[in-house]
Design an enzyme around this catalytic site. Structure first.
Site, PDB file in Angstrom:
ATOM      1  NE  ARG A 252     -20.837  57.315   3.230  1.00 23.31           N
ATOM      2  CZ  ARG A 252     -21.181  58.981   1.723  1.00 23.31           C
ATOM      3  NH1 ARG A 252     -22.345  60.112   3.563  1.00 23.31           N
ATOM      4  NH2 ARG A 252     -20.619  59.607   1.579  1.00 23.31           N
ATOM      5  CG  HIS A 256     -16.783  60.921   2.974  1.00 21.63           C
ATOM      6  ND1 HIS A 256     -16.106  59.650   2.688  1.00 21.63           N
ATOM      7  CD2 HIS A 256     -15.731  61.307   3.474  1.00 21.63           C
ATOM      8  CE1 HIS A 256     -15.460  59.424   2.787  1.00 21.63           C
ATOM      9  NE2 HIS A 256     -15.335  60.350   2.831  1.00 21.63           N
ATOM     10  CE1 TYR A 265     -23.333  61.976  -1.554  1.00 20.40           C
ATOM     11  CE2 TYR A 265     -22.276  64.323  -0.693  1.00 20.40           C
ATOM     12  CZ  TYR A 265     -22.403  63.079   0.119  1.00 20.40           C
ATOM     13  OH  TYR A 265     -21.667  62.045   1.151  1.00 20.40           O
TER      14      TYR A 265
HETATM   15  C1  LIG Z   1      -5.210  57.492  -2.717  1.00 22.07           C
HETATM   16  C2  LIG Z   1      -6.650  58.632  -1.843  1.00 22.07           C
HETATM   17  N1  LIG Z   1      -7.131  58.949  -3.309  1.00 22.07           N
HETATM   18  C3  LIG Z   1      -8.255  60.300  -2.609  1.00 22.07           C
HETATM   19  C4  LIG Z   1      -8.146  60.200  -1.075  1.00 22.07           C
HETATM   20  C5  LIG Z   1      -9.932  60.751  -1.116  1.00 22.07           C
HETATM   21  N2  LIG Z   1     -10.511  60.082   0.360  1.00 22.07           N
HETATM   22  C6  LIG Z   1     -10.470  59.722   1.324  1.00 22.07           C
HETATM   23  S1  LIG Z   1     -12.314  58.853   0.838  1.00 22.07           S
HETATM   24  C7  LIG Z   1     -12.351  58.890  -0.265  1.00 22.07           C
HETATM   25  C8  LIG Z   1     -13.781  57.722  -1.382  1.00 22.07           C
HETATM   26  C9  LIG Z   1     -13.507  56.599  -0.352  1.00 22.07           C
HETATM   27  O1  LIG Z   1     -14.771  55.381  -0.857  1.00 22.07           O
HETATM   28  P1  LIG Z   1     -15.530  54.087  -0.400  1.00 22.07           P
HETATM   29  O2  LIG Z   1     -13.706  53.206  -0.654  1.00 22.07           O
HETATM   30  O3  LIG Z   1     -16.304  53.386  -1.094  1.00 22.07           O
HETATM   31  O4  LIG Z   1     -14.662  53.657   1.139  1.00 22.07           O
HETATM   32  P2  LIG Z   1     -15.879  55.092   1.740  1.00 22.07           P
HETATM   33  O5  LIG Z   1     -15.703  56.318   2.866  1.00 22.07           O
HETATM   34  O6  LIG Z   1     -17.528  54.684   1.212  1.00 22.07           O
HETATM   35  O7  LIG Z   1     -16.023  54.038   2.989  1.00 22.07           O
HETATM   36  C10 LIG Z   1     -11.419  59.214  -1.180  1.00 22.07           C
HETATM   37  C11 LIG Z   1     -11.366  59.219  -2.979  1.00 22.07           C
HETATM   38  C12 LIG Z   1      -7.654  59.021  -0.551  1.00 22.07           C
HETATM   39  N3  LIG Z   1      -7.611  59.650   1.170  1.00 22.07           N
HETATM   40  N4  LIG Z   1      -6.699  58.469  -0.962  1.00 22.07           N
END
Ligand SMILES: Cc1ncc(C[n+]2csc(CCOP(=O)(O)OP(=O)(O)O)c2C)c(N)n1
Ligand SMILES: [Mg+2]
Length: 356
Positions: A252, A256, A265
């Site tokens: 990306r 985020h 970061y």
């Molecule tokens: C169960 C849960 N834990 C923590 C979060 C907080 N959170 C939101 S986005 C994220 C990161 C997810 O990363 P990834 O799976 O790589 O998806 P990306 O955002 O990079 O598309 C987290 C930890 C959440 N939404 N749901």
């Protein structure tokens, strides 16, 4: 282990087709369709970031850089298939047929934003990470047991592979030969956490071995690799071949979410460099130039049509009032649990206090 899962490309960064078996299938009309969807998704994403900055929608999750993953995979679906997206996959949803206004209303916090379009099985985006994987495996089993020809496509990020739901979803789908494609967008970060802190394995695709299902690692910025490999996996699923894990390696470019500051970061130079070298749209342009299919006037017309469509959707979204915060209590269950009822009451009391 990484050697067993090299990144597969169909179109390389220069716009050259590197897999001769796909040569005949990369026609001018297909390429023009891909290009139009890539421009449409990118323009929409940029517009949403700007609407958020102006306070016209709420927090927004941008996907710029990941358009090939979303467009290529969504175009591989049949109309009767299911899509289980995350909060970042509105590019995939709009490509599969979700109206732009619906997406805008979602980010405005309105419940209308969660209503799937008539006749399309697009599940509301999952914000809790990885919960959609077991659900998708279940939907796929249901289609199989009903004897339909429908398959399921479920999206998730690299970070989602650290959740139990990832493993439960893959295991369940594997045991029951469910017609589901697990589409991982490995953008190499879970918010600020790089993939090296998320897993010890070098690839996500290799995790397919544990469930004895096919796993493939593709260039997620190559719309043709995404399209052909997703279509092949969906076809196998429909024919009783069970699930597939696809790891689409991407990046990306931006934050985020609109509440995140990636300069805290990671080195911003990296995104700049990738825009110049591995951009999903630029490589399709290069292919079109190489083939003599590129037409500047046509490209301008595509951009103008997309701009007009987006402006129209923004106008429609702005006819709706701001979201009512009590919606978040009223639309979780048909009947609220006592905990939700209590939370709603506490919120209303706080609001009355603010008003006096
Ligand atoms: C169960 C849960 N834990 C923590 C979060 C907080 N959170 C939101 S986005 C994220 C990161 C997810 O990363 P990834 O799976 O790589 O998806 P990306 O955002 O990079 O598309 C987290 C930890 C959440 N939404 N749901
Ligand atoms: Mg990620």
């Amino acid at each position: 282990m990484e050697l067993n899962f090299p990144i597969v490309q169909v179109l390389n960064e220069d716009g050259t087709v590197v897999q001769p078996e796909y040569r005949e299938r990369i026609t001018k009309p297909l390429t023009m369709t891909m290009y139009r969807h890539l421009i449409r998704t990118r323009t929409f994403d940029r517009k949403c970031v700007s609407l958020q900055r102006q306070g016209r929608i709420g927090t927004y999750v941008p996907y710029e850089g990941q358009e090939a993953c979303q467009v290529g995979s969504a175009l591989a679906l049949n109309d009767g298939d299911w899509m289980f997206p995350t909060y970042r996959d509105h590019g995939a949803m709009m490509t599969f047929g979700r109206p732009l206004t619906t997406t805008l209303l979602y980010w405005k916090g309105r419940t209308e934003g969660c209503v799937p379009p008539e006749g399309k099985k697009i599940v509301p985006p999952s914000v809790p990470i990885a919960t959609q994987l077991p659900q998708a495996a279940g939907a796929a089993c249901a289609e199989k047991w009903k004897g339909t020809n429908n398959a399921v496509l479920v999206y998730f990020g690299d970070g989602a592979t650290s959740e139990g739901d990832f493993h439960e979803g893959l295991n369940f789908a594997s045991v029951f030969d469910a017609p589901v494609v697990f589409f991982n967008q490995n953008n190499q970060y879970a918010i600020s956490v790089p993939i090296t802190r998320q897993m010890k394995t070098k690839t996500i695709a290799q995790k397919a071995l544990a469930y004895d299902i096919p796993g493939i690692r593709i260039d997620g910025n190559d719309v043709f690799a995404v399209y052909f490999h997703t279509a092949e996996a969906l076809e196998r699923a429909r024919n009783g071949g069970g699930p597939t894990l696809i790891e689409a390696v991407t990046w990306r470019y931006g934050a985020h979410t609109t509440s995140d500051d990636p300069s805290r970061y990671r080195d911003q130079e990296e995104s700049k460099k990738r825009r110049e070298t591995t951009d999903p749209i630029k490589r399709v342009e290069r292919l079109m130039q190489r083939e003599g299919w590129w037409d500047e006037e046509w490209a301008k017309q595509v951009q103008a049509e997309v701009d007009a469509e987006i402006e129209q959707a923004v106008t429609e979204m702005e006819r709706y009032p701001k979201a009512d915060a009590t919606d978040m209590f009223d639309f979780v269950f048909a009947q609220p649990t006592w905990t939700i009822a209590e939370q709603k009451e506490a919120y209303l009391q706080w609001k009355r206090g603010m008003a006096t």
